[in-house]
Enzyme design. Structure first.
Site, PDB file in Angstrom:
ATOM      1  N   LYS A  55       0.845  -1.205   0.000  1.00  0.00           N
ATOM      2  CA  LYS A  55       0.000   0.000   0.000  1.00  0.00           C
ATOM      3  C   LYS A  55       0.879   1.253   0.000  1.00  0.00           C
ATOM      4  CE  LYS A  55      -3.845  -2.307   2.272  1.00  0.00           C
ATOM      5  NZ  LYS A  55      -4.476  -2.706   3.519  1.00  0.00           N
ATOM      6  N   GLN A  99      -4.567  -1.265   9.751  1.00  0.00           N
ATOM      7  CA  GLN A  99      -4.519  -2.601   9.155  1.00  0.00           C
ATOM      8  C   GLN A  99      -5.114  -3.639  10.105  1.00  0.00           C
ATOM      9  OE1 GLN A  99      -3.359  -3.343   5.954  1.00  0.00           O
ATOM     10  NE2 GLN A  99      -4.162  -5.383   6.375  1.00  0.00           N
ATOM     11  N   ASP A 122     -10.924   3.188   4.332  1.00  0.00           N
ATOM     12  CA  ASP A 122     -11.394   1.804   4.215  1.00  0.00           C
ATOM     13  C   ASP A 122     -12.926   1.750   4.174  1.00  0.00           C
ATOM     14  OD1 ASP A 122      -9.582  -0.212   3.843  1.00  0.00           O
ATOM     15  OD2 ASP A 122      -9.097  -0.453   5.976  1.00  0.00           O
TER      16      ASP A 122
END
Ligand code: NDP
Length: 293
Positions: A55, A99, A122
């Site tokens: 990422k 994460q 997200d």
């Protein structure tokens, strides 16, 4: 792979990332805005480290600012919350991603819901879930967003199509169903208690498989000409070799489907591309600049 009905997610994602890099260059030149993504990684799960590294690399390649914050596996809830709070208050940070999975002692829902919803790239914050389900501008979870972009690119208007989403997780199945409903599809959500899964799939013009069970959806479940999007990533061993397969029996389904995504090289590459896309969207919204995407 040569069949003409295979959707090349890798090429599509590369094109998207190129477009995003162009938008970022213009935002810098015209608005002196550098979209910034910060990723918080807690613990030492090897897969999470690989995801976070990929990422960060993709963020930098798109010309954006990338930061990574690592906390030890022993980090307390208060320590993770403090990091999120600092990023919420940092005006150079437009996207925050924590994460998952988090270590046991940390309440994931509390951490996700502590992220500023406008920076929640997200799209997992309850406020964004609510916005998505009420048709308001929201941050949309990256994997379902990637599926939708591919569907719209290949099929155009989705209105009136029958879609079945197999899987009802908060990160894939439910937001995918909300997005398809937003496009005026007639949506069925199937799950482990669905009575006649093959029958439900056979009625669908669009099949989204997000289950996590290797090759569960068989070729004879697919309506001829249907579009099949395979989200699953399953590691199996075949003929003594490790192999990555989806939730759809690809070799069977490719003979029946109008369009189908392979695994690997289908949905997977779109997820990171959509994370970059969401970061640009977040930066533009925060700054009150029209989103170029
Ligand atoms: P979850 O395990 O959270 O959810 C799986 C869903 O599948 C559940 O709703 C479950 O139903 C349903 N299910 C399980 N067994 C069956 C069955 N026999 N018949 C019908 N439905 C069933 O998984 P995720 O949504 O997180 O992920 C799904 C897959 O997608 C995984 O392979 C994952 O690795 C992959 N993935 C890929 C991404 C990418 O970037 N390409 C990103 C995210 C995930 P119930 O709710 O009833 O238990």
């Amino acid at each position: 792979m040569t069949a003409t009905n295979i959707i090349d997610g890798k090429a599509f994602a590369e094109g998207l990332r190129k477009d995003i890099a162009g938008h970022v260059a213009r935002l810098k030149a015209e608005h002196r805005l550098v979209p910034g993504l910060s990723v918080v990684l807690v613990g030492d799960d090897p897969a999470s480290h690989v995801y976070v590294r990929n990422k960060g690399k993709a963020t930098l390649e798109a010309g954006m600012k990338s930061e990574e914050f690592r906390l030890p596996a022993s980090a307390t809830q208060a320590e993770v919350l403090a990091r999120v709070e600092a990023l919420n208050n940092d005006p150079t940070v437009h996207g925050i991603l924590v994460q998952l999975p988090l270590p046991k002692q940390v309440d994931s829902a509390a951490i996700i819901n502590a992220i500023d919803p406008d920076k929640d790239v997200d799209g997992f914050h309850v406020v964004n879930v609510g916005r998505l389900n009420t048709g308001q501008p929201s941050m949309v979870p990256c994997t379902p967003l990637g599926c939708l972009l591919m569907l719209k690119h290949h099929l155009g208007n989705l209105a009136g199509k029958r879609a079945v989403v197999v899987g009802r997780s908060n990160i894939v199945g439910k937001p995918m169903a909300a997005l398809l409903l937003g496009e005026s599809c007639t949506v069925t959500i199937a799950h482990s208690r669905t009575a006649d899964l093959p029958g439900e799939v056979r009625r669908a013009d669009i099949v989204i498989a997000a289950v996590g069970k290797a090759e569960m959806v068989r070729g004879d479940w697919i309506k001829p000409g249907a579009t099949v999007i395979d989200v699953g990533i399953n590691r199996i061993e075949r003929d003594g070799k490790a192999k990555l397969v989806g939730d759809v029996a690809f070799d069977e389904a490719v003979k029946v489907a109008g369009l189908i995504t392979p695994v690997p090289g289908g949905v997977g590459p779109m997820t990171i591309a959509c994370l970059l896309r969401n970061t640009v969207t977040a930066a533009c919204r925060i700054k009150g600049i029209p989103d170029p995407q």
